[in-house]
Write a protein that holds these residues in place. Sequence first.
Motif, PDB file in Angstrom:
ATOM      1  N   PRO A   1       0.803  -1.230   0.000  1.00 41.56           N
ATOM      2  CA  PRO A   1       0.000   0.000   0.000  1.00 41.56           C
ATOM      3  C   PRO A   1       0.837   1.283   0.000  1.00 41.56           C
ATOM      4  O   PRO A   1       0.425   2.293  -0.544  1.00 41.56           O
ATOM      5  N   ALA A   2       2.032   1.248   0.607  1.00 40.28           N
ATOM      6  CA  ALA A   2       2.888   2.443   0.628  1.00 40.28           C
ATOM      7  C   ALA A   2       3.330   2.841  -0.775  1.00 40.28           C
ATOM      8  O   ALA A   2       3.667   4.002  -1.020  1.00 40.28           O
ATOM      9  N   GLY A   3       3.309   1.905  -1.711  1.00 38.49           N
ATOM     10  CA  GLY A   3       3.685   2.215  -3.086  1.00 38.49           C
ATOM     11  C   GLY A   3       2.792   3.274  -3.716  1.00 38.49           C
ATOM     12  O   GLY A   3       3.229   4.019  -4.594  1.00 38.49           O
ATOM     13  N   ARG A   4       1.564   3.364  -3.255  1.00 32.68           N
ATOM     14  CA  ARG A   4       0.642   4.390  -3.779  1.00 32.68           C
ATOM     15  C   ARG A   4       1.158   5.792  -3.496  1.00 32.68           C
ATOM     16  O   ARG A   4       0.825   6.736  -4.205  1.00 32.68           O
ATOM     17  N   LEU A   5       1.958   5.957  -2.444  1.00 31.31           N
ATOM     18  CA  LEU A   5       2.490   7.278  -2.101  1.00 31.31           C
ATOM     19  C   LEU A   5       3.416   7.830  -3.179  1.00 31.31           C
ATOM     20  O   LEU A   5       3.631   9.034  -3.253  1.00 31.31           O
ATOM     21  N   MET A   6       3.946   6.958  -4.006  1.00 32.51           N
ATOM     22  CA  MET A   6       4.847   7.396  -5.068  1.00 32.51           C
ATOM     23  C   MET A   6       4.084   7.861  -6.309  1.00 32.51           C
ATOM     24  O   MET A   6       4.671   8.381  -7.255  1.00 32.51           O
ATOM     25  N   LYS A   7       2.769   7.677  -6.317  1.00 32.07           N
ATOM     26  CA  LYS A   7       1.949   8.099  -7.450  1.00 32.07           C
ATOM     27  C   LYS A   7       1.545   9.560  -7.290  1.00 32.07           C
ATOM     28  O   LYS A   7       1.095   9.978  -6.211  1.00 32.07           O
ATOM     29  N   LYS A   8       1.727  10.325  -8.343  1.00 31.58           N
ATOM     30  CA  LYS A   8       1.358  11.745  -8.316  1.00 31.58           C
ATOM     31  C   LYS A   8      -0.086  11.900  -7.847  1.00 31.58           C
ATOM     32  O   LYS A   8      -0.972  11.179  -8.295  1.00 31.58           O
ATOM     33  N   GLY A   9      -0.295  12.849  -6.934  1.00 28.09           N
ATOM     34  CA  GLY A   9      -1.632  13.174  -6.487  1.00 28.09           C
ATOM     35  C   GLY A   9      -2.116  12.423  -5.262  1.00 28.09           C
ATOM     36  O   GLY A   9      -3.110  12.818  -4.655  1.00 28.09           O
ATOM     37  N   VAL A  10      -1.435  11.350  -4.868  1.00 29.25           N
ATOM     38  CA  VAL A  10      -1.911  10.558  -3.730  1.00 29.25           C
ATOM     39  C   VAL A  10      -1.452  11.160  -2.401  1.00 29.25           C
ATOM     40  O   VAL A  10      -2.267  11.483  -1.543  1.00 29.25           O
ATOM     41  N   ALA A  11      -0.146  11.315  -2.217  1.00 25.92           N
ATOM     42  CA  ALA A  11       0.381  11.820  -0.943  1.00 25.92           C
ATOM     43  C   ALA A  11      -0.050  13.263  -0.676  1.00 25.92           C
ATOM     44  O   ALA A  11      -0.141  13.678   0.477  1.00 25.92           O
ATOM     45  N   GLU A  12      -0.352  14.011  -1.745  1.00 23.22           N
ATOM     46  CA  GLU A  12      -0.793  15.405  -1.585  1.00 23.22           C
ATOM     47  C   GLU A  12      -2.150  15.492  -0.902  1.00 23.22           C
ATOM     48  O   GLU A  12      -2.502  16.531  -0.337  1.00 23.22           O
ATOM     49  N   LYS A  13      -2.919  14.409  -0.951  1.00 23.57           N
ATOM     50  CA  LYS A  13      -4.273  14.405  -0.384  1.00 23.57           C
ATOM     51  C   LYS A  13      -4.319  13.805   1.026  1.00 23.57           C
ATOM     52  O   LYS A  13      -5.384  13.749   1.625  1.00 23.57           O
ATOM     53  N   LEU A  14      -3.174  13.370   1.539  1.00 22.37           N
ATOM     54  CA  LEU A  14      -3.141  12.703   2.837  1.00 22.37           C
ATOM     55  C   LEU A  14      -2.454  13.569   3.881  1.00 22.37           C
ATOM     56  O   LEU A  14      -1.472  14.242   3.591  1.00 22.37           O
ATOM     57  N   VAL A  15      -2.976  13.526   5.091  1.00 24.30           N
ATOM     58  CA  VAL A  15      -2.325  14.176   6.229  1.00 24.30           C
ATOM     59  C   VAL A  15      -2.066  13.116   7.293  1.00 24.30           C
ATOM     60  O   VAL A  15      -2.761  12.097   7.347  1.00 24.30           O
ATOM     61  N   VAL A  16      -1.062  13.358   8.124  1.00 22.91           N
ATOM     62  CA  VAL A  16      -0.727  12.391   9.166  1.00 22.91           C
ATOM     63  C   VAL A  16      -1.816  12.354  10.229  1.00 22.91           C
ATOM     64  O   VAL A  16      -2.161  11.296  10.746  1.00 22.91           O
ATOM     65  N   LYS A  17      -2.357  13.522  10.551  1.00 26.00           N
ATOM     66  CA  LYS A  17      -3.480  13.566  11.484  1.00 26.00           C
ATOM     67  C   LYS A  17      -4.424  14.672  11.049  1.00 26.00           C
ATOM     68  O   LYS A  17      -4.000  15.665  10.441  1.00 26.00           O
ATOM     69  N   PRO A  18      -5.706  14.507  11.337  1.00 22.52           N
ATOM     70  CA  PRO A  18      -6.681  15.520  10.929  1.00 22.52           C
ATOM     71  C   PRO A  18      -6.306  16.913  11.444  1.00 22.52           C
ATOM     72  O   PRO A  18      -5.869  17.070  12.580  1.00 22.52           O
ATOM     73  N   GLY A  19      -6.443  17.903  10.564  1.00 21.33           N
ATOM     74  CA  GLY A  19      -6.150  19.280  10.932  1.00 21.33           C
ATOM     75  C   GLY A  19      -4.709  19.685  10.719  1.00 21.33           C
ATOM     76  O   GLY A  19      -4.366  20.853  10.870  1.00 21.33           O
ATOM     77  N   SER A  20      -3.869  18.751  10.380  1.00 21.20           N
ATOM     78  CA  SER A  20      -2.460  19.074  10.151  1.00 21.20           C
ATOM     79  C   SER A  20      -2.323  19.942   8.908  1.00 21.20           C
ATOM     80  O   SER A  20      -2.956  19.678   7.892  1.00 21.20           O
ATOM     81  N   PRO A  21      -1.495  20.977   8.964  1.00 19.95           N
ATOM     82  CA  PRO A  21      -1.300  21.817   7.792  1.00 19.95           C
ATOM     83  C   PRO A  21      -0.378  21.175   6.754  1.00 19.95           C
ATOM     84  O   PRO A  21      -0.323  21.615   5.618  1.00 19.95           O
ATOM     85  N   LYS A  22       0.339  20.112   7.151  1.00 19.88           N
ATOM     86  CA  LYS A  22       1.287  19.464   6.243  1.00 19.88           C
ATOM     87  C   LYS A  22       0.719  18.154   5.719  1.00 19.88           C
ATOM     88  O   LYS A  22       0.154  17.362   6.469  1.00 19.88           O
ATOM     89  N   THR A  23       0.907  17.945   4.429  1.00 17.40           N
ATOM     90  CA  THR A  23       0.490  16.687   3.826  1.00 17.40           C
ATOM     91  C   THR A  23       1.631  15.683   3.898  1.00 17.40           C
ATOM     92  O   THR A  23       2.785  16.040   4.180  1.00 17.40           O
ATOM     93  N   VAL A  24       1.308  14.439   3.613  1.00 17.59           N
ATOM     94  CA  VAL A  24       2.339  13.405   3.541  1.00 17.59           C
ATOM     95  C   VAL A  24       3.345  13.783   2.451  1.00 17.59           C
ATOM     96  O   VAL A  24       4.550  13.581   2.618  1.00 17.59           O
ATOM     97  N   TYR A  25       2.865  14.383   1.379  1.00 17.57           N
ATOM     98  CA  TYR A  25       3.779  14.807   0.312  1.00 17.57           C
ATOM     99  C   TYR A  25       4.753  15.876   0.810  1.00 17.57           C
ATOM    100  O   TYR A  25       5.920  15.874   0.420  1.00 17.57           O
ATOM    101  N   ASP A  26       4.308  16.762   1.692  1.00 22.50           N
ATOM    102  CA  ASP A  26       5.224  17.751   2.277  1.00 22.50           C
ATOM    103  C   ASP A  26       6.365  17.049   3.011  1.00 22.50           C
ATOM    104  O   ASP A  26       7.533  17.445   2.886  1.00 22.50           O
ATOM    105  N   PHE A  27       6.049  16.004   3.762  1.00 22.13           N
ATOM    106  CA  PHE A  27       7.083  15.252   4.474  1.00 22.13           C
ATOM    107  C   PHE A  27       8.021  14.551   3.491  1.00 22.13           C
ATOM    108  O   PHE A  27       9.240  14.502   3.706  1.00 22.13           O
TER     109      PHE A  27
END
Length: 97
Positions: free
Chosen positions: A16-42
Amino acid sequence: VAAAMDYDVEVICTAPAGRLMKKGVAEKLVVKPGSPKTVYDFIKEAHEAGVKFYCCSPNLDLFDMSKDDLIPECSGIVGGAYLIEEVMEGDTKVLSY
């Protein structure tokens, strides 16, 4: 943190972590609700610190991806043999999660 300490760091995204390498996926995820940073930022911060990200080759079929679908921070595509060789023959320490 390890990359910031001048260690060579590679992250191989499998299953499932492989999806993070696909454009557009990590940009839509946050580590916790309300976080200003996305997984893609990390991912971008880690990449800027020297971390190399790889996508495991079976993920291309699993998630209907091609090389063109991968984020720019992805350094390439590797197979299972790559990790096994690093663990068994490499001079580096390998941590796997």
